[in-house]
Design a protein around this motif. Sequence first.
Motif, PDB file in Angstrom:
ATOM      1  N   VAL A 418       0.855  -1.194   0.000  1.00  9.27           N
ATOM      2  CA  VAL A 418       0.000   0.000   0.000  1.00  9.27           C
ATOM      3  C   VAL A 418       0.886   1.239   0.000  1.00  9.27           C
ATOM      4  O   VAL A 418       1.812   1.358   0.815  1.00  9.27           O
ATOM      5  N   GLU A 419       0.577   2.133  -0.945  1.00  9.66           N
ATOM      6  CA  GLU A 419       1.290   3.431  -0.994  1.00  9.66           C
ATOM      7  C   GLU A 419       0.469   4.452  -0.224  1.00  9.66           C
ATOM      8  O   GLU A 419      -0.761   4.543  -0.390  1.00  9.66           O
ATOM      9  N   LEU A 420       1.124   5.210   0.656  1.00  9.97           N
ATOM     10  CA  LEU A 420       0.456   6.199   1.496  1.00  9.97           C
ATOM     11  C   LEU A 420       0.730   7.599   0.985  1.00  9.97           C
ATOM     12  O   LEU A 420       1.815   7.901   0.453  1.00  9.97           O
ATOM     13  N   GLY A 421      -0.273   8.431   1.158  1.00  9.69           N
ATOM     14  CA  GLY A 421      -0.141   9.857   0.868  1.00  9.69           C
ATOM     15  C   GLY A 421      -0.869  10.637   1.944  1.00  9.69           C
ATOM     16  O   GLY A 421      -2.101  10.478   2.077  1.00  9.69           O
ATOM     17  N   GLU A 422      -0.138  11.432   2.689  1.00  5.67           N
ATOM     18  CA  GLU A 422      -0.707  12.154   3.834  1.00  5.67           C
ATOM     19  C   GLU A 422      -1.359  11.168   4.814  1.00  5.67           C
ATOM     20  O   GLU A 422      -2.476  11.366   5.314  1.00  5.67           O
ATOM     21  N   ASP A 423      -0.630  10.033   5.080  1.00  2.59           N
ATOM     22  CA  ASP A 423      -1.049   8.982   6.029  1.00  2.59           C
ATOM     23  C   ASP A 423      -2.356   8.305   5.631  1.00  2.59           C
ATOM     24  O   ASP A 423      -3.066   7.764   6.488  1.00  2.59           O
ATOM     25  N   ARG A 424      -2.679   8.345   4.320  1.00  2.60           N
ATOM     26  CA  ARG A 424      -3.873   7.651   3.851  1.00  2.60           C
ATOM     27  C   ARG A 424      -3.494   6.810   2.638  1.00  2.60           C
ATOM     28  O   ARG A 424      -2.632   7.203   1.839  1.00  2.60           O
ATOM     29  N   PRO A 425      -4.122   5.639   2.451  1.00  6.23           N
ATOM     30  CA  PRO A 425      -3.808   4.787   1.291  1.00  6.23           C
ATOM     31  C   PRO A 425      -4.182   5.491  -0.014  1.00  6.23           C
ATOM     32  O   PRO A 425      -5.296   6.018  -0.148  1.00  6.23           O
ATOM     33  N   VAL A 426      -3.248   5.503  -0.972  1.00  4.76           N
ATOM     34  CA  VAL A 426      -3.521   6.137  -2.267  1.00  4.76           C
ATOM     35  C   VAL A 426      -3.330   5.149  -3.422  1.00  4.76           C
ATOM     36  O   VAL A 426      -3.798   5.426  -4.539  1.00  4.76           O
ATOM     37  N   ALA A 427      -2.674   3.985  -3.173  1.00  2.00           N
ATOM     38  CA  ALA A 427      -2.479   2.987  -4.234  1.00  2.00           C
ATOM     39  C   ALA A 427      -2.363   1.607  -3.578  1.00  2.00           C
ATOM     40  O   ALA A 427      -1.857   1.474  -2.462  1.00  2.00           O
ATOM     41  N   LEU A 428      -2.825   0.592  -4.310  1.00  2.00           N
ATOM     42  CA  LEU A 428      -2.854  -0.778  -3.774  1.00  2.00           C
ATOM     43  C   LEU A 428      -2.302  -1.736  -4.821  1.00  2.00           C
ATOM     44  O   LEU A 428      -2.658  -1.660  -6.005  1.00  2.00           O
ATOM     45  N   VAL A 429      -1.440  -2.651  -4.365  1.00  2.00           N
ATOM     46  CA  VAL A 429      -0.912  -3.714  -5.213  1.00  2.00           C
ATOM     47  C   VAL A 429      -1.067  -5.028  -4.437  1.00  2.00           C
ATOM     48  O   VAL A 429      -0.469  -5.207  -3.368  1.00  2.00           O
ATOM     49  N   SER A 430      -1.900  -5.944  -4.975  1.00  2.00           N
ATOM     50  CA  SER A 430      -2.110  -7.238  -4.322  1.00  2.00           C
ATOM     51  C   SER A 430      -2.597  -8.229  -5.370  1.00  2.00           C
ATOM     52  O   SER A 430      -2.913  -7.842  -6.503  1.00  2.00           O
ATOM     53  N   ALA A 431      -2.682  -9.503  -4.993  1.00  2.00           N
ATOM     54  CA  ALA A 431      -3.133 -10.531  -5.928  1.00  2.00           C
ATOM     55  C   ALA A 431      -4.591 -10.335  -6.327  1.00  2.00           C
ATOM     56  O   ALA A 431      -4.923 -10.414  -7.517  1.00  2.00           O
ATOM     57  N   PRO A 432      -5.504 -10.051  -5.413  1.00  2.00           N
ATOM     58  CA  PRO A 432      -6.909  -9.919  -5.835  1.00  2.00           C
ATOM     59  C   PRO A 432      -7.235  -8.587  -6.484  1.00  2.00           C
ATOM     60  O   PRO A 432      -8.223  -8.491  -7.227  1.00  2.00           O
TER      61      PRO A 432
END
Length: 487
Positions: A418-432
């Motif tokens: 998970v990529e964070l921006g200002e302590d919030r998730p901004v991007a997700l990389v996972s199998a599903p």
Amino acid sequence: MSYAVLRVDDFALHALRRSDPGLAGRPVALIAGEGRKAVVAEVSPEAAPPAGAVAPGLPVTLAMARCPGLLLRPRDPAAELEAGRLLLAAAFALSPRVEHTAAGCCTVDLQGTDPARTGAQMHRCAAELARLGLPARIGAAATPLLAAYAARSAAPVRLVGDAPGFLTPLPLAVAEPSPLQAEILEGWGIRTLGALTALPKAEVGRRLGADGAALWERAAGETTRVLRLVEPARIFAAEWAYEPPVESVEPLLFRLRRFAERIALELRAAGCVAEALALTLRLEDETDYRREFALPEPDGDVDRWLRVLHAHLETVRTAARVAGVRLVAAPIRAPVKQDGLFDTGLRDPARFWENLARLGALVGGDRVGTPVPADTHRPDAFTLERPADTVPPAPPPPVHPPRGPVLRRFRPPAAAQVELGEDRPVALVSAPARGRIRAAAGPWRAAGDWWKPEAWAVETWHVELAGGGIYQLARTAAGWAVEGTLD
């Protein structure tokens, strides 16, 4: 029929053959004495006349010459003790009042029992003992002495109702006269019990003394006595020491089957079944390997016990050879259950519990069962419990219907970056799922068990991807994971 006698001829030999699988079907003789004075004490049918012409009392050297393949063995006190307990367990199945009369012989007080039911039970008892390696003869009569006489000629059960008619043709040796008495009576032409009892008791006593009168009473079956009763088994256990130690499963399984046969008979005589088994392997390095098995269903089935033990022993690896084994059964009253009209129980409970026990032996007993939510605030925490014997009824509908999206969990959760921006998730990389995050709700933080080594803390987010799809993310000390999707 007030008394019964269970008798095993050549008891020491049968006890030895029952404890050693290598002696089955082979000519075996027990020896008494040492050196040149050693003689045959008991002999198996394979070496007895006419096959090998070996009989008790024959010198060992002559017995070996007559039967070249004869196996000579000394008596085994441990095997005789185990076989004696098996015989006692069978006797207690007839009545709770039992006397251990001699090695391989038990006397049972049948007073107060149902004659018809007891007679059928005697036949079942003789058949079961023969199957377990102890061919027993059972005689029943009005006195312990008459029952002992009947047991000598039983095939395998003999019930004596007409005592005079039974005693009259028996040889005089049955009453065990002394050598002097036998010589005198032979001179009188008396060779059967009927011929002796045809004489007046007083005249026999006048000529042969008090011992002669006692012999007449034995010949007439009039001798009575008080039984020296023994207590039934209260601890259902058995143990054996291997000399030399063993390192394969087969000797263990053979011994465990013998143990289980005797323990199951003791439990049945006590009106109980086994709830659990405890197995102890005493190793050559003086350490112990112990394991307890909660039986899937309380019962006294030896084959089911052995399947549970066998499935576990196949997975056991010890650092040293096995020098001894001990098996203990935890007794419990046999459960009584009445099937209901709309019973939702298992169609074949025995097979279900047996398969469950095999799985437990393969993956561990603590990894098999029905998952139940644990009493904690930790998300998705559960414990495994014993499956229910019947399918429980469906729970009633909730008072308030569910609202909001439904979480469909991934088991196990999928690891994610998970990529964070200002302590919030901004991007997700996972199998599903993967992509930019358009909206994120959270965080919701929870923690617990902070006073234990297994303390936990989790931070939960709900995120919506730009390409579509709403997912639940969780961040723990191990990192990020996708726990499921929200519909």
